[in-house]
Scaffold this motif. Sequence first.
Motif, PDB file in Angstrom:
ATOM      1  N   UNK A  92      74.928  -0.624   4.642  1.00  7.46           N
ATOM      2  CA  UNK A  92      74.849  -0.128   3.415  1.00  7.46           C
ATOM      3  C   UNK A  92      73.861   0.948   2.914  1.00  7.46           C
ATOM      4  N   UNK A  93      74.300   1.973   2.668  1.00 12.25           N
ATOM      5  CA  UNK A  93      73.050   3.089   2.113  1.00 12.25           C
ATOM      6  C   UNK A  93      73.230   2.947   0.756  1.00 12.25           C
ATOM      7  N   UNK A  94      71.712   3.272  -0.011  1.00 12.85           N
ATOM      8  CA  UNK A  94      71.748   3.415  -1.242  1.00 12.85           C
ATOM      9  C   UNK A  94      72.454   4.603  -1.800  1.00 12.85           C
ATOM     10  N   UNK A  95      73.396   4.397  -2.760  1.00 11.52           N
ATOM     11  CA  UNK A  95      73.869   5.734  -3.136  1.00 11.52           C
ATOM     12  C   UNK A  95      73.792   6.158  -4.659  1.00 11.52           C
ATOM     13  N   UNK A  96      73.318   4.990  -5.215  1.00 14.91           N
ATOM     14  CA  UNK A  96      73.161   5.221  -6.668  1.00 14.91           C
ATOM     15  C   UNK A  96      72.228   4.127  -7.401  1.00 14.91           C
ATOM     16  N   UNK A 118      71.827  -4.796   4.630  1.00 16.43           N
ATOM     17  CA  UNK A 118      72.380  -5.013   5.710  1.00 16.43           C
ATOM     18  C   UNK A 118      73.055  -6.388   5.454  1.00 16.43           C
ATOM     19  N   UNK A 119      74.355  -6.395   6.141  1.00 13.92           N
ATOM     20  CA  UNK A 119      75.111  -7.733   5.540  1.00 13.92           C
ATOM     21  C   UNK A 119      75.934  -8.260   6.889  1.00 13.92           C
ATOM     22  N   UNK A 120      75.881  -9.398   7.100  1.00 12.86           N
ATOM     23  CA  UNK A 120      76.585 -10.166   8.170  1.00 12.86           C
ATOM     24  C   UNK A 120      77.487 -11.009   7.493  1.00 12.86           C
ATOM     25  N   UNK A 121      78.923 -10.979   7.882  1.00 17.86           N
ATOM     26  CA  UNK A 121      80.201 -11.473   7.209  1.00 17.86           C
ATOM     27  C   UNK A 121      80.451 -12.843   7.984  1.00 17.86           C
ATOM     28  N   UNK A 122      79.926 -13.039   9.438  1.00 17.57           N
ATOM     29  CA  UNK A 122      80.355 -14.098  10.165  1.00 17.57           C
ATOM     30  C   UNK A 122      79.437 -15.318   9.798  1.00 17.57           C
ATOM     31  N   UNK A 123      80.325 -16.271  10.444  1.00 19.62           N
ATOM     32  CA  UNK A 123      79.405 -17.637  10.408  1.00 19.62           C
ATOM     33  C   UNK A 123      79.105 -18.057   9.172  1.00 19.62           C
ATOM     34  N   UNK A 124      77.711 -18.092   8.682  1.00 14.34           N
ATOM     35  CA  UNK A 124      77.132 -18.491   7.295  1.00 14.34           C
ATOM     36  C   UNK A 124      76.710 -16.917   6.843  1.00 14.34           C
ATOM     37  N   UNK A 125      77.385 -16.230   5.863  1.00 11.35           N
ATOM     38  CA  UNK A 125      77.347 -14.865   5.396  1.00 11.35           C
ATOM     39  C   UNK A 125      75.952 -14.785   4.894  1.00 11.35           C
ATOM     40  N   UNK A 219      78.169  -1.716  11.696  1.00 10.34           N
ATOM     41  CA  UNK A 219      77.145  -2.673  12.181  1.00 10.34           C
ATOM     42  C   UNK A 219      75.963  -2.766  11.623  1.00 10.34           C
ATOM     43  N   UNK A 220      75.519  -3.966  10.976  1.00 10.53           N
ATOM     44  CA  UNK A 220      74.231  -4.284  10.478  1.00 10.53           C
ATOM     45  C   UNK A 220      73.193  -4.215  11.489  1.00 10.53           C
ATOM     46  N   UNK A 221      71.948  -3.681  10.957  1.00 14.69           N
ATOM     47  CA  UNK A 221      70.932  -3.589  11.662  1.00 14.69           C
ATOM     48  C   UNK A 221      70.041  -4.946  11.951  1.00 14.69           C
ATOM     49  N   UNK A 222      69.827  -5.338  13.247  1.00 15.82           N
ATOM     50  CA  UNK A 222      69.264  -6.655  13.573  1.00 15.82           C
ATOM     51  C   UNK A 222      70.324  -7.871  13.704  1.00 15.82           C
ATOM     52  N   UNK A 223      69.819  -9.015  13.446  1.00 11.38           N
ATOM     53  CA  UNK A 223      70.566 -10.255  13.701  1.00 11.38           C
ATOM     54  C   UNK A 223      70.950 -11.012  12.474  1.00 11.38           C
ATOM     55  N   UNK A 224      72.075 -11.727  12.282  1.00 10.38           N
ATOM     56  CA  UNK A 224      72.175 -12.451  11.455  1.00 10.38           C
ATOM     57  C   UNK A 224      71.012 -13.561  10.898  1.00 10.38           C
TER      58      UNK A 224
END
Length: 228
Positions: A92-96, A118-125, A219-224
Amino acid sequence: HSPGSVTDFTAGTLAGGISGTDSVANSYPATGVSLPASGYDGIVGWGRFYGTLTLADTQSGLFTTTLGPNQGIHAVVGIPTAVMPTVGSAHYALTGATAPTLASGAVAPGNVMGGGLDVWFFGTPALIGTLNLAIGGKNFDLSFSGTFTGNGLGLGGTINSFASSSNGGCGLYSCTAQTSGFFAGANAARAGMAYSITGHTLDATAIRGAAVYSQTVSTARGCNPSSC
């Protein structure tokens, strides 16, 4: 609503203008693009309200308060995401962002220069986010990370927040910070966050503000961080 949280308000002045400009190309909005300090993008709205306000909270009911132009109530509003993604990740980019203020109103509202999420939705979010701001001649880098449940940021799981400063805004140590918010829109297209920073060197009151992040990359940057 938690005790003491704002559930409604009327009147007052919506602060407009520009909260800051991004200085890192492609990480956030492109270099030189202004971040609106108040607005509505079709999914969420955000702004800073001041003046004579009629507020309602779960402890005091209706009450009236007056906040000066260097103060304000910072808000992000929208309909939370009904069905959260359970696979994949996103950047996600900062937009406001609202112009940050001191609760005391001792200095002029500050600026927001950048940030990302950056957000990871799978496993433990889980999530990792940043916000870079300046107020009262001091720079602050807000960081927040951890796990979450449902469509809330900080309304479940464990979100750890702190702020640092490169020019003495936090003294010898990092500042204490609190963050909370929510995801909004289909597939969590937006994330809205309110924050509070204490333990800084400006005075004994909190720095407060709000920010909006928009999903730009699937796709988030890095790993969960909950499984790395």
